[in-house]
Design a protein around this motif. Structure first.
Motif, PDB file in Angstrom:
ATOM      1  N   THR A 137      -6.611   3.037   4.640  1.00 29.26           N
ATOM      2  CA  THR A 137      -5.511   3.467   3.729  1.00 29.26           C
ATOM      3  C   THR A 137      -5.780   4.610   3.162  1.00 29.26           C
ATOM      4  O   THR A 137      -4.875   5.566   3.137  1.00 29.26           O
ATOM      5  N   GLU A 138      -6.631   4.665   2.635  1.00 34.79           N
ATOM      6  CA  GLU A 138      -7.052   5.762   1.527  1.00 34.79           C
ATOM      7  C   GLU A 138      -7.358   6.976   2.198  1.00 34.79           C
ATOM      8  O   GLU A 138      -7.386   8.253   1.663  1.00 34.79           O
ATOM      9  N   THR A 139      -7.520   7.155   3.542  1.00 37.99           N
ATOM     10  CA  THR A 139      -7.736   8.181   4.273  1.00 37.99           C
ATOM     11  C   THR A 139      -6.355   8.786   4.900  1.00 37.99           C
ATOM     12  O   THR A 139      -6.127   9.985   5.373  1.00 37.99           O
ATOM     13  N   LEU A 140      -5.186   8.134   4.466  1.00 39.95           N
ATOM     14  CA  LEU A 140      -3.910   8.480   5.224  1.00 39.95           C
ATOM     15  C   LEU A 140      -3.069   9.297   4.331  1.00 39.95           C
ATOM     16  O   LEU A 140      -3.490   9.274   3.038  1.00 39.95           O
ATOM     17  N   GLU A 200       1.141   5.003   0.420  1.00 40.22           N
ATOM     18  CA  GLU A 200       1.551   4.609  -0.743  1.00 40.22           C
ATOM     19  C   GLU A 200       2.393   3.199  -0.572  1.00 40.22           C
ATOM     20  O   GLU A 200       2.100   2.267  -1.223  1.00 40.22           O
ATOM     21  N   PRO A 201       3.085   3.043   0.404  1.00 38.72           N
ATOM     22  CA  PRO A 201       3.646   1.837   0.679  1.00 38.72           C
ATOM     23  C   PRO A 201       2.741   0.841   0.887  1.00 38.72           C
ATOM     24  O   PRO A 201       2.847  -0.557   0.949  1.00 38.72           O
ATOM     25  N   LEU A 202       1.616   1.250   1.831  1.00 38.02           N
ATOM     26  CA  LEU A 202       0.635   0.128   2.388  1.00 38.02           C
ATOM     27  C   LEU A 202      -0.035  -0.373   1.069  1.00 38.02           C
ATOM     28  O   LEU A 202      -0.432  -1.362   0.799  1.00 38.02           O
ATOM     29  N   ARG A 203      -0.482   0.660  -0.066  1.00 36.21           N
ATOM     30  CA  ARG A 203      -0.999   0.322  -1.283  1.00 36.21           C
ATOM     31  C   ARG A 203      -0.268  -0.963  -1.911  1.00 36.21           C
ATOM     32  O   ARG A 203      -0.907  -1.869  -2.423  1.00 36.21           O
ATOM     33  N   ARG A 204       0.994  -0.499  -2.149  1.00 33.96           N
ATOM     34  CA  ARG A 204       1.730  -1.536  -2.645  1.00 33.96           C
ATOM     35  C   ARG A 204       1.688  -3.055  -1.983  1.00 33.96           C
ATOM     36  O   ARG A 204       1.744  -4.095  -2.734  1.00 33.96           O
ATOM     37  N   PHE A 205       1.709  -3.161  -0.760  1.00 27.97           N
ATOM     38  CA  PHE A 205       1.599  -4.086   0.182  1.00 27.97           C
ATOM     39  C   PHE A 205       0.353  -4.720  -0.154  1.00 27.97           C
ATOM     40  O   PHE A 205       0.215  -6.151  -0.401  1.00 27.97           O
ATOM     41  N   LEU A 206      -0.935  -4.157  -0.313  1.00 28.07           N
ATOM     42  CA  LEU A 206      -2.301  -4.552  -0.151  1.00 28.07           C
ATOM     43  C   LEU A 206      -2.256  -5.376  -1.863  1.00 28.07           C
ATOM     44  O   LEU A 206      -2.837  -6.313  -1.795  1.00 28.07           O
ATOM     45  N   ASP A 227       7.702  -2.674   2.567  1.00 28.94           N
ATOM     46  CA  ASP A 227       6.632  -1.698   2.409  1.00 28.94           C
ATOM     47  C   ASP A 227       6.122  -0.927   3.460  1.00 28.94           C
ATOM     48  O   ASP A 227       5.707  -0.086   3.805  1.00 28.94           O
ATOM     49  N   VAL A 228       5.482  -2.232   4.394  1.00 31.21           N
ATOM     50  CA  VAL A 228       4.765  -1.746   5.623  1.00 31.21           C
ATOM     51  C   VAL A 228       5.783  -0.898   6.614  1.00 31.21           C
ATOM     52  O   VAL A 228       5.248  -0.068   7.147  1.00 31.21           O
ATOM     53  N   VAL A 257       5.580   2.634   8.388  1.00 32.95           N
ATOM     54  CA  VAL A 257       5.825   3.101   9.741  1.00 32.95           C
ATOM     55  C   VAL A 257       6.919   4.349   9.927  1.00 32.95           C
ATOM     56  O   VAL A 257       6.676   5.141  10.579  1.00 32.95           O
ATOM     57  N   SER A 258       7.956   3.841   9.062  1.00 33.10           N
ATOM     58  CA  SER A 258       8.964   5.199   9.134  1.00 33.10           C
ATOM     59  C   SER A 258       8.427   6.366   8.812  1.00 33.10           C
ATOM     60  O   SER A 258       8.793   7.505   9.259  1.00 33.10           O
ATOM     61  N   ALA A 259       7.560   6.343   7.791  1.00 30.32           N
ATOM     62  CA  ALA A 259       6.901   7.639   7.295  1.00 30.32           C
ATOM     63  C   ALA A 259       5.959   8.505   8.536  1.00 30.32           C
ATOM     64  O   ALA A 259       5.733   9.746   8.440  1.00 30.32           O
TER      65      ALA A 259
END
Length: 214
Positions: free
Chosen positions: A38-41, A47-53, A162-163, A167-169
């Motif tokens: 995620t940190e490479t994206l 950011e939405p993935l960080r929130r979900f994690l 958030d996931v 995806v939409s992004a």
């Protein structure tokens, strides 16, 4: 979308596919690797993935599992099977499933007996590891259904929204005709569906009242 962002989509789709799966012990064991990827994206995807994690980190596993089942298994409006939005439970859906399966076979991806080809996790996995261009076309083809799912999850204040934001992004913005398709799905539900036709989306995607019986 920049060329750099497009090149990173397969990694994003792989992470999203994992995080939309059932939150069992195997998934939770992969969280450190998922976080590293995620940190490479790009930030708009990450950011939405960080929130979900973060939600995964602070929520007991039993609560995650129960919430997943309540969110996705008991509510048709939060359906992860993409062809359902366009075709409902009609024979046209069977033809759409067959086309997806043929696309996967052509790319060398074989499904297990318990996997349906239109499940969002499967489509994202195909886009990540099978044929990224074909996968992106499939996701874009189902853009209206994805947006409806994203809005339904957001409206329900689900962590999995958030996931879907992530995806939409990775996809092009909704075009005018796609917004119309979202509004139509929100108002009418999937074709020939007779149960659960309450509005699927927030008011901004609902058509204006036209009068008639109250």
């Amino acid at each position: 979308m920049t060329r750099e962002g497009t090149a990173r989509n397969p990694a994003a789709w792989q992470v999203q596919s994992l995080l939309l799966g059932y939150p069992d012990e195997r998934l939770l064991e992969q969280v450190p690797l998922v976080r590293a990827v995620t940190e490479t994206l790009p930030d708009r995807v990450a950011e939405p993935l960080r929130r979900f994690l973060g939600h995964l980190d602070r929520t007991p596993a039993t609560d995650l599992a129960a919430d997943y089942v309540t969110t996705f298994d008991h509510r048709k409006r939060n359906c992860l099977f993409l062809t359902y939005y366009a075709h409902g439970d009609t024979r046209n859906r069977g033809a759409a499933l067959l086309r997806l399966k043929q696309a996967y076979t052509a790319a060398g991806l074989r499904l297990t007996d318990d996997e349906l080809p239109d499940h969002l996790c499967v489509v994202l996995e195909f886009a990540a590891t099978g044929d990224p261009e074909a996968g992106r076309r499939l996701l874009t083809e189902h853009r209206a259904g994805l947006e409806l799912l994203r809005l339904a999850l957001r409206d329900a204040r689900s962590a999995w929204a958030d996931v879907l934001d992530s995806v939409s992004a990775t996809l092009p913005p909704l075009a005018g005709d796609e917004r119309e398709a979202v509004a139509k799905l929100a108002a009418q539900g999937p074709p020939e569906e007779q149960v659960g036709l309450a509005p699927f989306a927030p008011p901004e995607f609902m058509p204006a009242p036209t009068g008639g019986r109250s």
